[in-house]
Each structure stands twice: as structure tokens, then as C-alpha cells.
Motif scaffolding. Structure first.
Motif, PDB file in Angstrom:
ATOM      1  N   GLY A  89       0.797  -1.223   0.000  1.00  0.00           N
ATOM      2  CA  GLY A  89       0.000   0.000   0.000  1.00  0.00           C
ATOM      3  C   GLY A  89       0.830   1.274   0.000  1.00  0.00           C
ATOM      4  N   TRP A  90       2.156   1.124  -0.184  1.00  0.00           N
ATOM      5  CA  TRP A  90       3.036   2.288  -0.268  1.00  0.00           C
ATOM      6  C   TRP A  90       3.894   2.180  -1.524  1.00  0.00           C
ATOM      7  CZ3 TRP A  90       3.551   6.451   3.192  1.00  0.00           C
ATOM      8  CH2 TRP A  90       2.764   6.350   4.353  1.00  0.00           C
ATOM      9  N   ILE A  91       4.154   3.320  -2.157  1.00  0.00           N
ATOM     10  CA  ILE A  91       5.075   3.327  -3.293  1.00  0.00           C
ATOM     11  C   ILE A  91       6.071   4.460  -3.127  1.00  0.00           C
ATOM     12  CG2 ILE A  91       3.499   2.311  -4.976  1.00  0.00           C
ATOM     13  CD1 ILE A  91       2.996   5.201  -6.020  1.00  0.00           C
ATOM     14  N   GLN A  92       7.210   4.317  -3.805  1.00  0.00           N
ATOM     15  CA  GLN A  92       8.194   5.383  -3.868  1.00  0.00           C
ATOM     16  C   GLN A  92       8.217   5.877  -5.312  1.00  0.00           C
ATOM     17  OE1 GLN A  92      12.064   4.298  -2.378  1.00  0.00           O
ATOM     18  NE2 GLN A  92      12.290   6.319  -1.449  1.00  0.00           N
ATOM     19  N   VAL A  93       7.970   7.156  -5.506  1.00  0.00           N
ATOM     20  CA  VAL A  93       7.922   7.693  -6.867  1.00  0.00           C
ATOM     21  C   VAL A  93       8.769   8.943  -6.992  1.00  0.00           C
ATOM     22  CG1 VAL A  93       5.680   6.925  -7.765  1.00  0.00           C
ATOM     23  CG2 VAL A  93       5.765   8.891  -6.237  1.00  0.00           C
ATOM     24  N   SER A  94       9.342   9.104  -8.170  1.00  0.00           N
ATOM     25  CA  SER A  94      10.052  10.344  -8.489  1.00  0.00           C
ATOM     26  C   SER A  94       9.035  11.373  -8.961  1.00  0.00           C
ATOM     27  CB  SER A  94      11.070  10.095  -9.603  1.00  0.00           C
ATOM     28  OG  SER A  94      10.396   9.818 -10.813  1.00  0.00           O
ATOM     29  N   TYR A  95       9.465  12.626  -9.007  1.00  0.00           N
ATOM     30  CA  TYR A  95       8.583  13.696  -9.503  1.00  0.00           C
ATOM     31  C   TYR A  95       8.115  13.399 -10.917  1.00  0.00           C
ATOM     32  CZ  TYR A  95       7.064  18.348 -10.978  1.00  0.00           C
ATOM     33  OH  TYR A  95       6.343  19.407 -11.468  1.00  0.00           O
ATOM     34  N   GLN A  96       9.046  12.920 -11.751  1.00  0.00           N
ATOM     35  CA  GLN A  96       8.717  12.584 -13.134  1.00  0.00           C
ATOM     36  C   GLN A  96       7.611  11.518 -13.213  1.00  0.00           C
ATOM     37  OE1 GLN A  96      10.035  13.783 -16.100  1.00  0.00           O
ATOM     38  NE2 GLN A  96       8.961  12.299 -17.390  1.00  0.00           N
ATOM     39  N   GLN A  97       7.792  10.438 -12.451  1.00  0.00           N
ATOM     40  CA  GLN A  97       6.783   9.366 -12.454  1.00  0.00           C
ATOM     41  C   GLN A  97       5.437   9.870 -11.958  1.00  0.00           C
ATOM     42  OE1 GLN A  97       9.057   6.756  -9.831  1.00  0.00           O
ATOM     43  NE2 GLN A  97       9.072   5.161 -11.416  1.00  0.00           N
ATOM     44  N   PHE A  98       5.515  10.619 -10.856  1.00  0.00           N
ATOM     45  CA  PHE A  98       4.316  11.144 -10.205  1.00  0.00           C
ATOM     46  C   PHE A  98       3.483  11.974 -11.184  1.00  0.00           C
ATOM     47  CE2 PHE A  98       2.475  14.739  -7.797  1.00  0.00           C
ATOM     48  CZ  PHE A  98       1.647  14.055  -6.924  1.00  0.00           C
ATOM     49  N   MET A  99       4.149  12.911 -11.869  1.00  0.00           N
ATOM     50  CA  MET A  99       3.430  13.775 -12.805  1.00  0.00           C
ATOM     51  C   MET A  99       2.904  12.962 -13.985  1.00  0.00           C
ATOM     52  SD  MET A  99       3.438  16.842 -11.530  1.00  0.00           S
ATOM     53  CE  MET A  99       3.224  18.113 -12.788  1.00  0.00           C
ATOM     54  N   GLU A 100       3.704  12.001 -14.428  1.00  0.00           N
ATOM     55  CA  GLU A 100       3.274  11.185 -15.561  1.00  0.00           C
ATOM     56  C   GLU A 100       2.019  10.385 -15.232  1.00  0.00           C
ATOM     57  OE1 GLU A 100       7.099   9.762 -17.697  1.00  0.00           O
ATOM     58  OE2 GLU A 100       5.497   8.543 -18.568  1.00  0.00           O
ATOM     59  N   MET A 101       1.974   9.840 -14.017  1.00  0.00           N
ATOM     60  CA  MET A 101       0.809   9.048 -13.618  1.00  0.00           C
ATOM     61  C   MET A 101      -0.454   9.897 -13.688  1.00  0.00           C
ATOM     62  SD  MET A 101       2.685   7.143 -10.475  1.00  0.00           S
ATOM     63  CE  MET A 101       1.640   5.811  -9.888  1.00  0.00           C
ATOM     64  N   PHE A 102      -0.341  11.122 -13.238  1.00  0.00           N
ATOM     65  CA  PHE A 102      -1.505  12.005 -13.256  1.00  0.00           C
ATOM     66  C   PHE A 102      -1.889  12.397 -14.681  1.00  0.00           C
ATOM     67  CE2 PHE A 102      -3.334  16.233 -13.437  1.00  0.00           C
ATOM     68  CZ  PHE A 102      -4.469  16.036 -12.687  1.00  0.00           C
ATOM     69  N   LEU A 103      -0.867  12.755 -15.466  1.00  0.00           N
ATOM     70  CA  LEU A 103      -1.157  13.271 -16.807  1.00  0.00           C
ATOM     71  C   LEU A 103      -1.670  12.182 -17.738  1.00  0.00           C
ATOM     72  CD1 LEU A 103       1.861  15.722 -17.086  1.00  0.00           C
ATOM     73  CD2 LEU A 103      -0.549  16.355 -16.887  1.00  0.00           C
ATOM     74  N   ARG A 104      -1.385  10.924 -17.410  1.00  0.00           N
ATOM     75  CA  ARG A 104      -1.886   9.832 -18.240  1.00  0.00           C
ATOM     76  C   ARG A 104      -3.319   9.451 -17.883  1.00  0.00           C
ATOM     77  NH1 ARG A 104       1.592   7.378 -21.447  1.00  0.00           N
ATOM     78  NH2 ARG A 104       3.809   7.702 -21.160  1.00  0.00           N
ATOM     79  N   ALA A 105      -3.776   9.855 -16.719  1.00  0.00           N
ATOM     80  CA  ALA A 105      -5.162   9.558 -16.339  1.00  0.00           C
ATOM     81  C   ALA A 105      -6.089  10.517 -17.100  1.00  0.00           C
ATOM     82  CB  ALA A 105      -5.331   9.710 -14.835  1.00  0.00           C
ATOM     83  N   PRO A 106      -7.289  10.078 -17.443  1.00  0.00           N
ATOM     84  CA  PRO A 106      -8.180  10.950 -18.236  1.00  0.00           C
ATOM     85  C   PRO A 106      -8.596  12.193 -17.429  1.00  0.00           C
ATOM     86  CG  PRO A 106      -9.076   8.710 -18.081  1.00  0.00           C
ATOM     87  CD  PRO A 106      -7.923   8.779 -17.149  1.00  0.00           C
TER      88      PRO A 106
END
Lengths: 218, 218
Positions: A201-218
């Protein structure tokens, strides 16, 4: 819930859309269809196309190009679907990435919307035409998302057709925004789970990954 | 860039909106304003209100309630702002959380939109009325966001007024969606930085936090 899964879009359940239309439209056998408009030789449904579906397609395809553009799709769905939902649907069903929706892609899109309309009607318990907070919770729970009350409240606020008001009852979620909300929850949850390899239930993400996850969601 | 900061909304730069109107409207001194509509005794601008701004406010406040509801705001901005942008603006400027925008809140909202219009015009180098990819990169860089080319491309796709097409040039970003895109980048970056206490560009988040960060962004 199979209706929720994107992959079910091409599923066939042996159902027919609007059976009544097959008699109404029996004068136009799609196997022998003629061009609907002069000067566009060959414009007509593909073999074995559902005649009702072809009629809808050609209504939306206003310039008779054989392809539905974003503008045509938006005009057809105007006042019913917001632009982000239309874009989400285009991205999902423009399988050949042409930027337009051909007839076969349209058939998938139509089926998807019809399936979601059934889901929407099912969870709109009070038949108000919009999904309220408790109806949203029930829908997401039935799709397998056990979200905290706090998250459910944020989803309700974000996708509501209006903002919360001091006076009025909270605005419900219209059909188009309900579909988008559910697809967003699915998309973000899957993106999270992909990184949560040890399932704690925990992840470690970089800023790049974090923003990408959001921007890929509709 | 001070225009970008939300806190600048109440800033006064000694500028006047549409100076020409002060003579056009000199017959109506706001300090002695009368009700504009009979039967709504007391409907008029607050003391020292900008007369042009009051005129806009009362035009948007179609039911003369003294408060702008979401529906009135949307009707005023129709075809110009998508619902999510209107909701974002309501959330930002409905300072007393009444669900409606009073005159003073409206003044802040109007200033904010006017400032963004200047930003938009500045970065719309080719005067096309929409922001294209390289114009977006330049704008975000000038706000202090050094995003990777990949992220810039995703932002361009997500906030474009249409989807990317195989044929047409990629759709640009209209004014309302440009404002939303910039506010989203700001909001997500701040949420990330709040958790990135050691400033190494990585954060550890739970599913709950992760979803909340996205749902709180406009």
C-alpha cells in the motif's frame, strides 16, 4: 464487474440494440446499401453492419467522410459530454490512432456508452438522472474499489456537475462525468499497483513518475 | 512570475480597467447608486466599487440576487470555459464557501482572469488564439517549472482542445484549459514538494495520499 472493464467493450452478449428498429428500417437492407449522398460514391455501411448503428454513425459523420472527427463527435454529444470525456473516449476507441473514429471503432464506442448507461441507470437508485454520494460509493464498491470515506467525498466533489453550495443540496454527477470518474479511479489505482510490487500500500515515486501518472489519467 | 501566483489576485497595480468607461458611465456615480431593478430595493454596487466591474457583475447576476451562482457563472462563460475550469475558479474565489460569488469575490475573480489573459496573450507568440507546444514549454519554464520534454508533451496532449490527429496539426490549448493546466502543474508540484522533505526528487506515498493528491488538483 465486466461492464466496467475496458476489455469488455468488444464483448458480445447476444443482445440487440433497439430491436424495434429492425422492422422500422427493413426497407434498407444494409447488405445492399446504396450511397446515402450523391457524389460520395461508395458511402455506405460495411457488410453485416447493424443498420441502426450505421444510421447513427452516418448522422454523426456529418461531412460523409466515412470517419468521425473530434468535432463531429463533440457536436453529436454536445451538452451531454464534457470535452475531457470526449477526448478520453476518442483515445480509447481510435484504435488505429488516425485521430478519427471509423465505423468499427464507432461500434465499440457505442457499445461502451450503452453499457455504461446501463451501469449508470442501475446505480442511480432514485432515478434522479445523476449519481449522488451514496450511489457513487455503492458503484465504486461494486467495481472492487474500497475507498475511504474521505476519498469518496473528494471524488464526489471533483466530478460533481456543480460545486458544493452552502444553500443548495450538493450537485450530483452527470453521466459523462460519472464515466470519467470511474475510469480515473481505475487508471490511477492500476498505475499505483504497478509500482506497489510488494503490495504493502506504499510506493516510492520520483517527480517525473508522479506527474506522468496524473497526466496519463483521463 | 507574480501573475501566476494565486496570492496576486488581490494585488493592486494602480491600473484601471477600461479607462474609457469612466466617462461613458459618469452619469451613474457608484457612491449614489440606485437599485437597478425595481422591487429589489437596495440592489446596487458597494461603496467605491468600480462602475465597469459592477456593470459586469450585475450582467452575470441575472436573477439580481446580489450573488453569482455556478449556473450564472457558467452561462456567462459559456463556450469559453469548461466546467472543470469554472469549478476551479469558484473554489478559488468563493472565499466564504457560500457556494456563490459575491461582488468582492467577483472583483478578485475578474482580476485573476484579466491577468491570465495577459499571460496567455504574451505566450501566444503567433497570435493564433491558442497555446501550442513550444509556447506551453516557454510559459511553464518562465513560471519556474523545468519539466522534461516527456511531461511537456503529456500536458500538451491532456489539455489540448482536441486530441492529436493523424491528419491535422495538433490542437492547441485554449485559454480556459491553459489556465487549468498551469494551476494543475502548480498544485501537483506543491503537493509533491510538501512530501519531499529532503528535496531529493523522490517521495514515498500511501495509496490514500496518492489518490488525495490527484483528487485535490483541479
Amino acid at each position: 464487474m465486466s461492464l466496467y472493464s475496458h476489455s469488455s467493450q468488444y464483448g458480445h452478449h447476444g443482445r440487440h440494440h433497439h430491436n424495434s428498429t429492425s422492422s422500422q428500417h427493413s426497407y434498407r437492407d444494409p447488405r445492399y446499401a446504396q450511397p446515402l449522398v450523391g457524389g460520395y460514391g461508395g458511402y455506405g455501411p460495411p457488410p453485416n453492419a447493424d443498420p441502426q448503428l450505421w444510421q447513427w454513425f452516418s448522422t454523426v459523420d456529418t461531412d460523409r467522410s466515412g470517419q468521425i472527427s473530434l468535432n463531429e463527435l463533440q457536436a453529436a454529444l454536445v451538452n451531454e459530454f464534457d470535452l475531457d470525456t470526449v477526448k478520453m473516449l476518442m483515445n480509447m476507441f481510435d484504435a488505429d490512432r488516425s485521430g478519427t473514429i471509423g465505423f468499427n471503432e464507432f461500434a465499440g464506442l457505442w457499445k461502451y456508452i450503452a453499457d455504461w448507461q446501463n451501469v449508470f441507470r442501475h446505480f442511480d437508485r432514485d432515478g434522479s438522472g445523476s449519481i449522488e454520494g451514496h450511489e457513487l460509493s455503492e458503484a465504486l464498491r461494486s467495481f472492487g474499489y474500497n475507498l475511504s470515506p474521505r476519498l469518496l467525498q473528494l471524488i464526489e466533489l471533483k466530478y460533481a456537475t456543480g460545486p458544493a453550495s452552502g444553500y443548495a443540496p450538493p450537485a450530483g454527477i452527470s453521466f459523462d462525468r460519472f464515466v470519467r470518474a470511474c475510469v480515473v479511479v481505475k487508471s490511477l489505482t492500476e498505475a499505483f499497483q504497478q509500482l506497489d510490487t510488494d503490495r504493502d500500500g506504499w510506493i516510492q515515486v520520483s517527480y517525473q513518475q508522479f506527474m506522468e501518472m496524473f497526466l496519463r489519467a483521463p
